[in-house]
Design a protein around this motif. Structure first.
Motif, PDB file in Angstrom:
ATOM      1  N   GLY A  55       2.538   6.066  -1.248  1.00  0.00           N
ATOM      2  CA  GLY A  55       1.624   6.410  -2.328  1.00  0.00           C
ATOM      3  C   GLY A  55       1.767   5.468  -3.509  1.00  0.00           C
ATOM      4  N   GLY A  56       0.657   5.193  -4.180  1.00  0.00           N
ATOM      5  CA  GLY A  56       0.687   4.363  -5.375  1.00  0.00           C
ATOM      6  C   GLY A  56       1.224   5.125  -6.566  1.00  0.00           C
ATOM      7  N   GLY A  57       1.873   4.422  -7.479  1.00  0.00           N
ATOM      8  CA  GLY A  57       2.388   5.044  -8.687  1.00  0.00           C
ATOM      9  C   GLY A  57       1.285   5.318  -9.692  1.00  0.00           C
ATOM     10  N   ALA A 114       2.453   0.896  -9.647  1.00  0.00           N
ATOM     11  CA  ALA A 114       2.559  -0.133  -8.607  1.00  0.00           C
ATOM     12  C   ALA A 114       2.048   0.390  -7.269  1.00  0.00           C
ATOM     13  CB  ALA A 114       4.007  -0.579  -8.479  1.00  0.00           C
ATOM     14  N   PRO A 115       1.566  -0.503  -6.396  1.00  0.00           N
ATOM     15  CA  PRO A 115       1.111  -0.071  -5.068  1.00  0.00           C
ATOM     16  C   PRO A 115       2.275   0.269  -4.149  1.00  0.00           C
ATOM     17  CG  PRO A 115       0.907  -2.444  -5.286  1.00  0.00           C
ATOM     18  CD  PRO A 115       1.312  -1.931  -6.628  1.00  0.00           C
ATOM     19  N   GLY A 116       2.008   1.120  -3.186  1.00  0.00           N
ATOM     20  CA  GLY A 116       3.014   1.481  -2.193  1.00  0.00           C
ATOM     21  C   GLY A 116       3.071   0.484  -1.054  1.00  0.00           C
ATOM     22  N   PHE A 172      -1.214   2.083  -0.489  1.00  0.00           N
ATOM     23  CA  PHE A 172      -2.090   2.692  -1.483  1.00  0.00           C
ATOM     24  C   PHE A 172      -1.836   2.089  -2.861  1.00  0.00           C
ATOM     25  CE2 PHE A 172      -1.945   6.360   1.602  1.00  0.00           C
ATOM     26  CZ  PHE A 172      -3.271   6.224   2.008  1.00  0.00           C
ATOM     27  N   ARG A 173      -2.903   1.928  -3.635  1.00  0.00           N
ATOM     28  CA  ARG A 173      -2.836   1.226  -4.909  1.00  0.00           C
ATOM     29  C   ARG A 173      -2.365   2.128  -6.046  1.00  0.00           C
ATOM     30  NH1 ARG A 173      -8.888  -0.775  -3.728  1.00  0.00           N
ATOM     31  NH2 ARG A 173      -8.827   1.344  -2.861  1.00  0.00           N
ATOM     32  N   GLY A 174      -1.750   1.495  -7.049  1.00  0.00           N
ATOM     33  CA  GLY A 174      -1.319   2.231  -8.228  1.00  0.00           C
ATOM     34  C   GLY A 174      -2.474   2.480  -9.181  1.00  0.00           C
ATOM     35  N   GLY A 175      -2.273   3.409 -10.116  1.00  0.00           N
ATOM     36  CA  GLY A 175      -3.258   3.615 -11.175  1.00  0.00           C
ATOM     37  C   GLY A 175      -3.193   2.468 -12.172  1.00  0.00           C
TER      38      GLY A 175
END
Length: 447
Positions: free
Chosen positions: A360-362, A398-400, A222-225
């Motif tokens: 999960g993304g940050g 950052a992405p997970g 999953f991508r980060g914000g």
């Protein structure tokens, strides 16, 4: 058949920015071995063992098809869209992996009940089908937007658009290569998750799998914000959700409960931040645009809630992503030292060999100056990733890590299997984002 399973268990990994605005990041992997008898079709199903020969596997080996409509347990036909990836198209006898990537519901209250409703400001109220997967055998090629399978599905899978009351739900169908034997000398990798497909690398080996290289899903989850330098809007420092169109706060990360509008998808693991837009967003009861502020939906990290919404200059850090364990909270506001940083993504309950999720993304930190820091730091200063991007991008989450699933009769070699989450970036006097959570690894092996 008697089989051993290796299941990923997670340790915390901390990734700090050198300044006071930082977020913890998480979750590298260790392995625990235990005995398991496979009796269910979901996990013992075979396609045509050895059908893809000896390989050697390299690069992206899977072909990924997005599910285009919900499908019920017992169905023998699955609706799919156009494929991505570097493997062959689905044909009769192929081994397929069907997996629900996103399907969690959240409490979308604009207070500490956000997420699970428990007062932590993070999590979900219901996982629904999130993380369930099974193997099936294709009865033929994709035709008319459907792929047939030789026996009915064990689970139901949901495809659902985002709305004012829920984030998007997505599942995918993945062609899994079936090698007679295989040697990994270079790198086998997952296609990066794009909101519909990817994030998973899977293979089946009838004989011996030798891993002398790397099988990796690092940063493929999953991508980060995405971090943006913005100069203020409306709201209060108590907000847990705000619209991405408002000029305050930081973006939430992506996770099992949905996809924010602004995301960070680096081209390479721990690479420079790259903006991706157009995510369907998180709910606020009326719209699906509530992609900003500290509430952490599902296992995604929350974005920072700035302590001064009118100017967005009391910057706070983004929360880290979660998976087996929860992510940590983003750093406090600048001079006021308020604890309004993004909440860490929640740990997902019930994870097991038949229920796994990507990291999960940050969440993104808040930024009004967009100052980068391209220096590299050594211990005891906690290092982040050197970053020289402008416009607030270094405040991105950052992405997970993604998912690795391997089935093999025997596994040997001196290589690695890894699904790490990404690290946060260095900034100067603005806030940093949260790191991505580690992903999941499951290995089925007779020996």
């Amino acid at each position: 058949m008697n089989c051993k399973r290796v299941m990923a268990i997670f340790k915390h990994r901390n990734s700090f920015n050198k300044h006071r605005y930082f977020a913890l990041v998480f979750l590298t992997l260790t392995y625990i071995f235990c005995q398991l008898i496979f009796t269910g079709k979901s996990f013992a199903d075979c396609g045509t063992p050895g059908n893809d020969g000896t390989g050697p596997p390299s690069g992206v080996i899977n072909t990924y098809y997005p599910g285009t409509a919900s499908v019920s347990a017992g169905a023998t036909s699955i609706p799919v869209g156009s494929p991505l990836g570097s493997g062959p198209a689905i044909a009769a006898g192929d081994l397929l992996l069907i997996i629900q990537m996103q399907d969690a519901d959240i409490n979308y209250s604009n207070n500490s009940s956000y997420g699970s409703g428990s007062g932590t400001g993070r999590g979900s109220t219901n996982l629904n089908q999130t993380g369930y997967y099974e193997f099936a055998r294709a009865s033929g090629a994709v035709a008319g937007g459907f792929v047939g399978i030789t026996s009915g599905l064990t689970y139901s899978y949901r495809n659902r658009a985002a709305s004012g009351t829920n984030g998007q739900s997505r599942y995918q169908v993945i062609r899994v290569p079936q090698y007679s034997s295989a040697t990994v000398s270079g790198t086998v990798s997952a296609l990066n998750w794009n909101g519909s497909v990817g994030g998973v690398v899977a293979m089946d080996v009838a004989g011996t799998l030798t891993i002398n290289g790397t099988v990796t899903a690092n940063g493929a989850g999953f991508r980060g914000g995405y971090g943006r330098s913005i100069n203020g809007g409306t709201g209060a420092n108590t907000d847990y959700r705000t619209s991405y169109t408002n000029g305050a706060n930081g973006s939430k990360g992506e996770g099992i409960a949905g996809t924010p509008y602004y995301m960070n998808r680096p081209a390479t693991f721990d690479g420079v931040p790259v903006q991706v837009t157009g995510g369907s967003g998180y709910p606020d009861g009326t719209n699906s645009n509530a992609s900003y502020a500290r509430g952490a939906p599902g296992n995604a990290g929350g974005g920072g809630t700035d302590a001064d919404a009118a100017n967005n200059d009391e910057n706070t850090g983004g929360g880290g992503g979660g998976n087996y364990a929860a992510g940590a909270k983003g750093g406090n506001s600048w001079s006021t030292n308020l604890t309004t940083g993004g909440e860490g993504g929640d740990g997902v309950t019930g994870l097991a060999f038949n229920l796994i999720v990507m990291g999960g993304g940050g969440g993104a930190g808040t930024s009004n100056n967009g100052t980068a820091d391209n220096s590299t730091y050594l211990p005891p200063t906690p290092p982040g990733i050197a970053c020289n991007s402008g416009a607030g991008a270094c405040s991105s989450g950052a992405p997970g890590g993604g998912i690795v699933i391997i089935r093999a009769n025997y596994i040997t070699g001196s290589g690695t299997i890894t699904a790490n989450g990404g690290s946060a970036y260095n900034v100067l006097n603005d806030s940093s984002g949260g790191g991505g959570a580690g992903g999941s690894i499951v290995i089925y092996s007779y020996t």
